[in-house]
Structure formats: C-alpha cells, structure tokens
Scaffold this motif. Structure first.
Motif, PDB file in Angstrom:
ATOM      1  N   ARG A 227       0.833  -1.202   0.000  1.00 50.68           N
ATOM      2  CA  ARG A 227       0.000   0.000   0.000  1.00 50.68           C
ATOM      3  C   ARG A 227       0.872   1.257   0.000  1.00 50.68           C
ATOM      4  NH1 ARG A 227      -5.150  -0.855   0.446  1.00 50.68           N
ATOM      5  NH2 ARG A 227      -5.628   1.264   1.085  1.00 50.68           N
ATOM      6  N   LYS A 228       1.988   1.192   0.705  1.00 40.38           N
ATOM      7  CA  LYS A 228       2.899   2.332   0.730  1.00 40.38           C
ATOM      8  C   LYS A 228       3.414   2.652  -0.665  1.00 40.38           C
ATOM      9  CE  LYS A 228       7.179   1.833   2.166  1.00 40.38           C
ATOM     10  NZ  LYS A 228       8.371   1.669   3.038  1.00 40.38           N
ATOM     11  N   TYR A 229       3.672   1.618  -1.474  1.00 37.18           N
ATOM     12  CA  TYR A 229       4.261   1.839  -2.795  1.00 37.18           C
ATOM     13  C   TYR A 229       3.248   2.254  -3.849  1.00 37.18           C
ATOM     14  CZ  TYR A 229       8.570  -0.003  -0.924  1.00 37.18           C
ATOM     15  OH  TYR A 229       9.698  -0.176  -0.170  1.00 37.18           O
ATOM     16  N   VAL A 230       1.971   1.957  -3.662  1.00 38.73           N
ATOM     17  CA  VAL A 230       0.987   2.309  -4.691  1.00 38.73           C
ATOM     18  C   VAL A 230       0.180   3.546  -4.344  1.00 38.73           C
ATOM     19  CG1 VAL A 230       0.791  -0.104  -5.381  1.00 38.73           C
ATOM     20  CG2 VAL A 230      -0.912   0.860  -3.816  1.00 38.73           C
ATOM     21  N   ARG A 231       0.325   4.051  -3.130  1.00 38.78           N
ATOM     22  CA  ARG A 231      -0.552   5.137  -2.682  1.00 38.78           C
ATOM     23  C   ARG A 231      -0.472   6.372  -3.575  1.00 38.78           C
ATOM     24  NH1 ARG A 231      -1.966   6.648   3.431  1.00 38.78           N
ATOM     25  NH2 ARG A 231      -2.678   4.510   3.175  1.00 38.78           N
ATOM     26  N   LYS A 232       0.720   6.759  -3.988  1.00 37.13           N
ATOM     27  CA  LYS A 232       0.848   7.959  -4.808  1.00 37.13           C
ATOM     28  C   LYS A 232       0.241   7.777  -6.192  1.00 37.13           C
ATOM     29  CE  LYS A 232       4.857  10.076  -2.584  1.00 37.13           C
ATOM     30  NZ  LYS A 232       6.253  10.565  -2.763  1.00 37.13           N
ATOM     31  N   LEU A 233       0.232   6.548  -6.685  1.00 39.37           N
ATOM     32  CA  LEU A 233      -0.302   6.295  -8.022  1.00 39.37           C
ATOM     33  C   LEU A 233      -1.810   6.058  -8.016  1.00 39.37           C
ATOM     34  CD1 LEU A 233       2.467   3.981  -9.521  1.00 39.37           C
ATOM     35  CD2 LEU A 233       1.823   6.247 -10.348  1.00 39.37           C
ATOM     36  N   LEU A 234      -2.318   5.416  -6.966  1.00 37.53           N
ATOM     37  CA  LEU A 234      -3.722   5.012  -6.961  1.00 37.53           C
ATOM     38  C   LEU A 234      -4.577   5.747  -5.944  1.00 37.53           C
ATOM     39  CD1 LEU A 234      -3.357   1.128  -7.298  1.00 37.53           C
ATOM     40  CD2 LEU A 234      -3.741   2.798  -9.117  1.00 37.53           C
ATOM     41  N   GLY A 235      -3.992   6.197  -4.851  1.00 35.16           N
ATOM     42  CA  GLY A 235      -4.776   6.763  -3.767  1.00 35.16           C
ATOM     43  C   GLY A 235      -4.845   5.793  -2.598  1.00 35.16           C
ATOM     44  N   ALA A 236      -5.387   6.275  -1.501  1.00 40.18           N
ATOM     45  CA  ALA A 236      -5.341   5.514  -0.249  1.00 40.18           C
ATOM     46  C   ALA A 236      -6.550   4.606  -0.031  1.00 40.18           C
ATOM     47  CB  ALA A 236      -5.222   6.487   0.929  1.00 40.18           C
ATOM     48  N   GLU A 237      -7.587   4.736  -0.871  1.00 41.00           N
ATOM     49  CA  GLU A 237      -8.866   4.099  -0.520  1.00 41.00           C
ATOM     50  C   GLU A 237      -9.132   2.779  -1.242  1.00 41.00           C
ATOM     51  OE1 GLU A 237     -10.021   7.360  -3.580  1.00 41.00           O
ATOM     52  OE2 GLU A 237      -8.321   6.791  -2.336  1.00 41.00           O
ATOM     53  N   TYR A 238      -8.130   2.213  -1.906  1.00 40.31           N
ATOM     54  CA  TYR A 238      -8.400   1.079  -2.788  1.00 40.31           C
ATOM     55  C   TYR A 238      -7.853  -0.249  -2.283  1.00 40.31           C
ATOM     56  CZ  TYR A 238      -9.793   4.658  -6.093  1.00 40.31           C
ATOM     57  OH  TYR A 238     -10.437   5.707  -6.692  1.00 40.31           O
ATOM     58  N   LEU A 239      -8.557  -1.314  -2.647  1.00 34.71           N
ATOM     59  CA  LEU A 239      -8.097  -2.688  -2.506  1.00 34.71           C
ATOM     60  C   LEU A 239      -8.110  -3.328  -3.887  1.00 34.71           C
ATOM     61  CD1 LEU A 239     -10.105  -3.784   0.674  1.00 34.71           C
ATOM     62  CD2 LEU A 239      -7.664  -3.277   0.563  1.00 34.71           C
ATOM     63  N   SER A 240      -7.470  -4.480  -3.994  1.00 33.25           N
ATOM     64  CA  SER A 240      -7.539  -5.233  -5.253  1.00 33.25           C
ATOM     65  C   SER A 240      -8.551  -6.362  -5.114  1.00 33.25           C
ATOM     66  CB  SER A 240      -6.163  -5.803  -5.619  1.00 33.25           C
ATOM     67  OG  SER A 240      -5.694  -6.705  -4.639  1.00 33.25           O
ATOM     68  N   PHE A 241      -9.138  -6.727  -6.235  1.00 36.36           N
ATOM     69  CA  PHE A 241     -10.125  -7.807  -6.286  1.00 36.36           C
ATOM     70  C   PHE A 241      -9.786  -8.647  -7.505  1.00 36.36           C
ATOM     71  CE2 PHE A 241     -14.132  -9.916  -7.117  1.00 36.36           C
ATOM     72  CZ  PHE A 241     -14.721 -10.087  -5.867  1.00 36.36           C
ATOM     73  N   ALA A 242      -9.190  -9.820  -7.265  1.00 30.71           N
ATOM     74  CA  ALA A 242      -8.667 -10.660  -8.347  1.00 30.71           C
ATOM     75  C   ALA A 242      -9.601 -11.833  -8.619  1.00 30.71           C
ATOM     76  CB  ALA A 242      -7.274 -11.178  -7.982  1.00 30.71           C
ATOM     77  N   MET A 243      -9.960 -12.005  -9.892  1.00 28.51           N
ATOM     78  CA  MET A 243     -10.859 -13.080 -10.308  1.00 28.51           C
ATOM     79  C   MET A 243     -10.155 -13.996 -11.308  1.00 28.51           C
ATOM     80  SD  MET A 243     -13.889 -10.361 -11.019  1.00 28.51           S
ATOM     81  CE  MET A 243     -12.570  -9.174 -11.347  1.00 28.51           C
ATOM     82  N   PRO A 244     -10.071 -15.281 -11.040  1.00 31.36           N
ATOM     83  CA  PRO A 244      -9.634 -16.179 -12.105  1.00 31.36           C
ATOM     84  C   PRO A 244     -10.511 -15.984 -13.343  1.00 31.36           C
ATOM     85  CG  PRO A 244      -9.754 -17.334 -10.004  1.00 31.36           C
ATOM     86  CD  PRO A 244     -10.384 -15.987  -9.789  1.00 31.36           C
ATOM     87  N   TRP A 245      -9.926 -16.168 -14.510  1.00 26.97           N
ATOM     88  CA  TRP A 245     -10.617 -15.847 -15.764  1.00 26.97           C
ATOM     89  C   TRP A 245     -12.017 -16.455 -15.833  1.00 26.97           C
ATOM     90  CZ3 TRP A 245     -10.662 -12.469 -19.460  1.00 26.97           C
ATOM     91  CH2 TRP A 245     -11.249 -12.758 -20.696  1.00 26.97           C
ATOM     92  N   LYS A 246     -12.132 -17.719 -15.452  1.00 27.80           N
ATOM     93  CA  LYS A 246     -13.430 -18.398 -15.498  1.00 27.80           C
ATOM     94  C   LYS A 246     -14.454 -17.675 -14.634  1.00 27.80           C
ATOM     95  CE  LYS A 246     -15.540 -22.803 -14.108  1.00 27.80           C
ATOM     96  NZ  LYS A 246     -15.258 -24.165 -13.546  1.00 27.80           N
ATOM     97  N   MET A 247     -14.041 -17.240 -13.464  1.00 22.71           N
ATOM     98  CA  MET A 247     -14.958 -16.551 -12.565  1.00 22.71           C
ATOM     99  C   MET A 247     -15.292 -15.157 -13.089  1.00 22.71           C
ATOM    100  SD  MET A 247     -14.576 -15.862  -8.493  1.00 22.71           S
ATOM    101  CE  MET A 247     -16.040 -15.492  -7.513  1.00 22.71           C
ATOM    102  N   PHE A 248     -14.304 -14.483 -13.651  1.00 25.23           N
ATOM    103  CA  PHE A 248     -14.549 -13.167 -14.238  1.00 25.23           C
ATOM    104  C   PHE A 248     -15.644 -13.252 -15.297  1.00 25.23           C
ATOM    105  CE2 PHE A 248     -13.434 -10.389 -17.898  1.00 25.23           C
ATOM    106  CZ  PHE A 248     -13.817  -9.172 -17.347  1.00 25.23           C
ATOM    107  N   LEU A 249     -15.566 -14.235 -16.201  1.00 31.91           N
ATOM    108  CA  LEU A 249     -16.591 -14.385 -17.238  1.00 31.91           C
ATOM    109  C   LEU A 249     -17.953 -14.682 -16.631  1.00 31.91           C
ATOM    110  CD1 LEU A 249     -14.665 -16.427 -19.966  1.00 31.91           C
ATOM    111  CD2 LEU A 249     -15.071 -13.953 -19.872  1.00 31.91           C
ATOM    112  N   GLU A 250     -17.961 -15.496 -15.596  1.00 32.21           N
ATOM    113  CA  GLU A 250     -19.218 -15.811 -14.901  1.00 32.21           C
ATOM    114  C   GLU A 250     -19.839 -14.539 -14.329  1.00 32.21           C
ATOM    115  OE1 GLU A 250     -20.174 -17.546 -10.503  1.00 32.21           O
ATOM    116  OE2 GLU A 250     -18.711 -18.680 -11.668  1.00 32.21           O
ATOM    117  N   MET A 251     -19.029 -13.734 -13.675  1.00 34.76           N
ATOM    118  CA  MET A 251     -19.538 -12.494 -13.084  1.00 34.76           C
ATOM    119  C   MET A 251     -19.968 -11.492 -14.150  1.00 34.76           C
ATOM    120  SD  MET A 251     -16.868 -12.207  -9.845  1.00 34.76           S
ATOM    121  CE  MET A 251     -17.407 -10.563  -9.352  1.00 34.76           C
ATOM    122  N   GLU A 252     -19.223 -11.435 -15.248  1.00 35.05           N
ATOM    123  CA  GLU A 252     -19.623 -10.561 -16.367  1.00 35.05           C
ATOM    124  C   GLU A 252     -21.016 -10.919 -16.863  1.00 35.05           C
ATOM    125  OE1 GLU A 252     -17.591  -8.167 -18.816  1.00 35.05           O
ATOM    126  OE2 GLU A 252     -17.239  -7.713 -16.708  1.00 35.05           O
TER     127      GLU A 252
END
Length: 273
Positions: A227-252
């Motif tokens: 978080r320390k390394y990405v704060r200047k690029l992204l901001g302080a309020e974000y998390l990541s949400f990673a979906m395996p490809w199969k799940m991403f298509l399902e959610m889409e």
C-alpha cells in the motif's frame, strides 16, 4: 476487452489482465535485472494504462518472484529462508548469522532494509509461523517466459486469455463485487481475503483458485508495504479484487438483471450532496 462489471460499478482505473506470454510487448515496463522493485508499483501503472513485463530475472523482490510464479524466490533472500522467517517476524538481530548478513547488506541494500532485516517487520509473531505461512503458499513455476500486467481494454480474448483479471476498487465497489461473486452461487464464501503479499493476492493465490471447479475471488492490497508503494499512483482508498478468468466471465454474465441495475446500488454512485 471492455468489462461490463467495470462500467456498472464505475471503476476509476482499468481492470488489469494478468497474462502468461513467451514474448514481451514493445515498450512494456520492466525492472532491470537484479534490481529491487515492488511488483505492485508495476500493477498500479498497469491500472493507469501501461503494460508491465516480468521474467525470472526481473521480478523485483523475493516476494514478487514467489507471487508471480517464478518458484521459491525466498531461497535467494539474504541469508536464505531462515533469515527471511526472522525478517518477516522478530528480526535477525539476535542471530550471529543474521548480524553477519546485515553487515554485508549495509553497503548494498540501504539503511531502511538493513534496519528491517535486523529488527524484523513484525508482520508475523514468530519465525515458526512464517515457516507455516511459506508452507501454505501455493508456490509454482509458470509455464512461460514472461508474466504480463496489461490493461484489460487492450487485450483481445480471441488471441490471448488472461489467467486473472484484477480490479482496483474502493469500499463501495468491493461491496458490489463481493455480492456479485456470490450472486449466482451456492454458499457464502466465494470471496477470500488471505494474508499474503500484495503480489501474491493477484498472482499465485488466484492461480490456485483457478484450479478449482468453483474458484473464488481474492481480495488483496491488504499488504501495508505494498500500500505504501501504490498510494501515490492510486490513492489511499483502494483494494484489489482478483478473479480467475473463469470466474470473471461468470460475473460478467451476471451483471444484467442483478442489483447493479437497481436503485440501492445506483444511489451509492450518486455524489454526496
């Protein structure tokens, strides 16, 4: 490829496709061989429209090598795995081996890393628990020369398939993604928040989930070093949400007709008065 989910939840940043490749795209960002760098810094740049490439000599740091699937890079940690277990926990200052390694690090690794090496990061209580953490990580060696972070809109699924798709999301958007991940499934645990490095929560952990018949999404950027390394690029309020490809298509496929088209979600997208 454009994402219906990204549009429906109003993402500020591009979804990032994690791809395996045998060729590096032109103008891709890449760490210099043997130079330290945080993988999540590259991830943040990919969310901001750039492509990044990694190979077995340019993964930035030991945790990054593990997280991206280049084997057990902790073997190359100064002093080996033993010193890493103390680095992540209580520190190497009470070990003759640790103090000897630290003296060698002072000239090359810098003051901040040497201090952390001696005092410990305090992320895990004991070295023994770090050993258990390492046993639990699904380390692997990817079957390609490169691993890429690429903005999803710049990918073409007819010629390249992502291993994982990662969103950078604020609390409201994370809430929506958790609901959508469970929307058309049995059970209530279709999203996981494991303790791991930021790169591991977008790399080997969703890679492992992809091997399941019903893969889960993985929430990350709970790693405060990342978080320390990405704060200047992204901001302080974000998390990541990673979906395996199969799940991403399902959610889409489940966006249409879901809560994302209802008043409660739309009200959360309205600016506060």
């Amino acid at each position: 490829m454009e994402s219906k989910i990204a549009k429906a939840i109003g993402l500020k940043y591009n979804p990032v496709a994690v791809l395996l490749a045998d060729q590096k795209p032109e103008k891709a960002l890449q760490f210099k061989k043997g130079k330290w760098g945080c993988v999540m810094f590259m991830f943040a740049n990919a969310a901001r429209d750039k492509t990044a490439a990694f190979d077995k000599e340019t993964y930035g740091c030991w945790g990054g090598g593990v997280g991206l699937g280049f084997g057990n890079a902790y073997l190359q940690f100064p002093g080996g795995v033993e010193c890493f277990t103390y680095f992540l926990s209580s520190g190497n200052i009470h070990s003759d081996k640790g103090k000897q390694v630290a003296r060698a690090l002072e000239a090359s690794a810098g003051k901040a890393f040497t201090e952390d090496f001696l005092e410990g990061e305090g992320y895990v209580k004991t070295p023994e628990l770090v050993e258990q953490f390492l046993d639990d990580l699904p380390m692997r060696k990817i079957g390609s020369k490169y691993l890429l972070f690429k903005p999803l809109p710049e990918t073409d699924p007819t010629v390249e398939t992502a291993e994982t798709v990662v969103f950078v999301a604020n609390p409201d958007q994370i809430s929506a993604l958790v609901i959508l991940a469970n929307y058309a499934r049995e059970g209530i645990e279709n999203v996981a928040i494991p303790w791991a490095a930021g790169c591991q929560t977008i790399g080997i952990l969703p890679f492992k989930e992809a091997e399941s018949a019903s893969p889960r999404a993985v929430i990350g950027l709970t790693d405060i070093s990342a978080r320390k390394y990405v704060r200047k690029l992204l901001g302080a309020e974000y998390l990541s949400f990673a979906m395996p490809w199969k799940m991403f298509l399902e959610m889409e496929d489940n966006v249409e007709g879901s809560f994302l088209e209802r008043a409660t979600w739309r009200s959360l997208q309205q600016p506060e008065s």
